[in-house]
Design an enzyme around this catalytic site. Sequence first.
Site, mmCIF file in Angstrom:
data_model
loop_
_atom_site.group_PDB
_atom_site.id
_atom_site.type_symbol
_atom_site.label_atom_id
_atom_site.label_comp_id
_atom_site.label_asym_id
_atom_site.label_seq_id
_atom_site.Cartn_x
_atom_site.Cartn_y
_atom_site.Cartn_z
ATOM 1 C CB SER A 19 7.141 -0.589 -10.753
ATOM 2 O OG SER A 19 7.052 -1.569 -9.734
ATOM 3 C CE LYS A 20 14.678 1.019 -7.468
ATOM 4 N NZ LYS A 20 15.236 1.251 -8.792
ATOM 5 C CE LYS A 70 -0.134 1.708 -2.003
ATOM 6 N NZ LYS A 70 0.915 1.889 -1.004
ATOM 7 N N GLY A 131 3.465 13.543 8.837
ATOM 8 C CA GLY A 131 2.495 13.295 7.765
ATOM 9 C C GLY A 131 1.280 12.581 8.310
ATOM 10 C CB SER A 159 -8.186 18.700 11.151
ATOM 11 O OG SER A 159 -7.892 18.856 9.784
ATOM 12 C CE LYS A 160 -4.872 14.723 5.207
ATOM 13 N NZ LYS A 160 -4.232 15.231 3.947
ATOM 14 C CG MET A 219 7.764 5.533 5.441
ATOM 15 S SD MET A 219 6.227 5.963 6.256
ATOM 16 C CE MET A 219 5.049 5.183 5.236
ATOM 17 C CE1 TYR A 221 11.493 2.931 -3.595
ATOM 18 C CE2 TYR A 221 13.427 3.291 -4.958
ATOM 19 C CZ TYR A 221 12.154 2.798 -4.803
ATOM 20 O OH TYR A 221 11.538 2.188 -5.847
#
Length: 274
Positions: A19-20, A70, A131, A159-160, A219, A221
């Site tokens: 993690s940054k 999340k 997506g 469907s999503k 989205m 990197y």
Amino acid sequence: MTQSTFDHYAVVGNPISHSKSPLIHAEFAKQTGEQLIYSAELVEPGQLKNFVESFAEKNGKGLNITVPFKMDAFKLATELSGRAQRAGAVNTLTLTGHKISGDTTDGVGLLNDLTKNHLQQIKNKTILLVGAGGAVRGVLEPLLLESPASLVIANRTVSKAQQLAQDFSSFGNISACGFNDLNDKQFDIIINGTSASLSGDLPPLPDNLFLENACAYDMMYAKNPTVFMQWAKQQGAKTVLDGLGMLVEQAAESFYIWRGKRPETQSVILMLRQ
Ligand code: ATR
């Protein structure tokens, strides 16, 4: 976990060592003169609630939440911002006494990176979002609030995409389709919100999707351009961007929620690029 009299913040995830966020928030704190500690914490699956309780007892004031927590954070929050409620995800928790406030800053992060850092106008533009997972759900509301001419969600599992288009239909002109339905369509801005880049895969998108002066945004990197970015360049996209700016911008929004100060982001993005 470090104990201190300073307010403590952290990013929690699994894995987390890459993690940054600690670096980004340390820069924000230096810049704004805020005295705080920000660490990266590895939490085992199913243990978020226990972690948050003990963190709050040790002067913990706020958390950034990353994969795979999340949804857990969304459920754990005792109150939710409107945008977190609609996005169905939380990436920022604020701890005040026994109160756990959940918010999501990913969408604002993308929007600020696109519009402020890269001067991309969304209004009246045609947008393709590739997506239909959590990452895309989180950015739909802020994008639609900018009044694009249209926003199309294309996903492997159609469907999503249809479900998302239905859930956000009140925010603007949004529709859904599969990759095959994109033949003969063109867009001003194409955003890759799939997790395909993580495994070096490219969603099966047709040729000639980019209008003149179009922008491609991944989205994700990585040190080197992702496969989506390489493809976009070959396909003639004028501007090709990765998600590093989004990462810094979502962090800045979290910092603002916690400390009431807006850090300057350009220098931090530049520092991370180096
Ligand atoms: P996140 O929270 O990162 O959005 P997610 O909710 O698991 O993760 O969603 C991943 C998204 O990437 C989905 O839209 C998925 O497509 P499906 O809904 O059909 O599963 C998409 N995805 C992942 N790998 C892909 C690939 N190789 N090609 C195309 N789409 C892919």
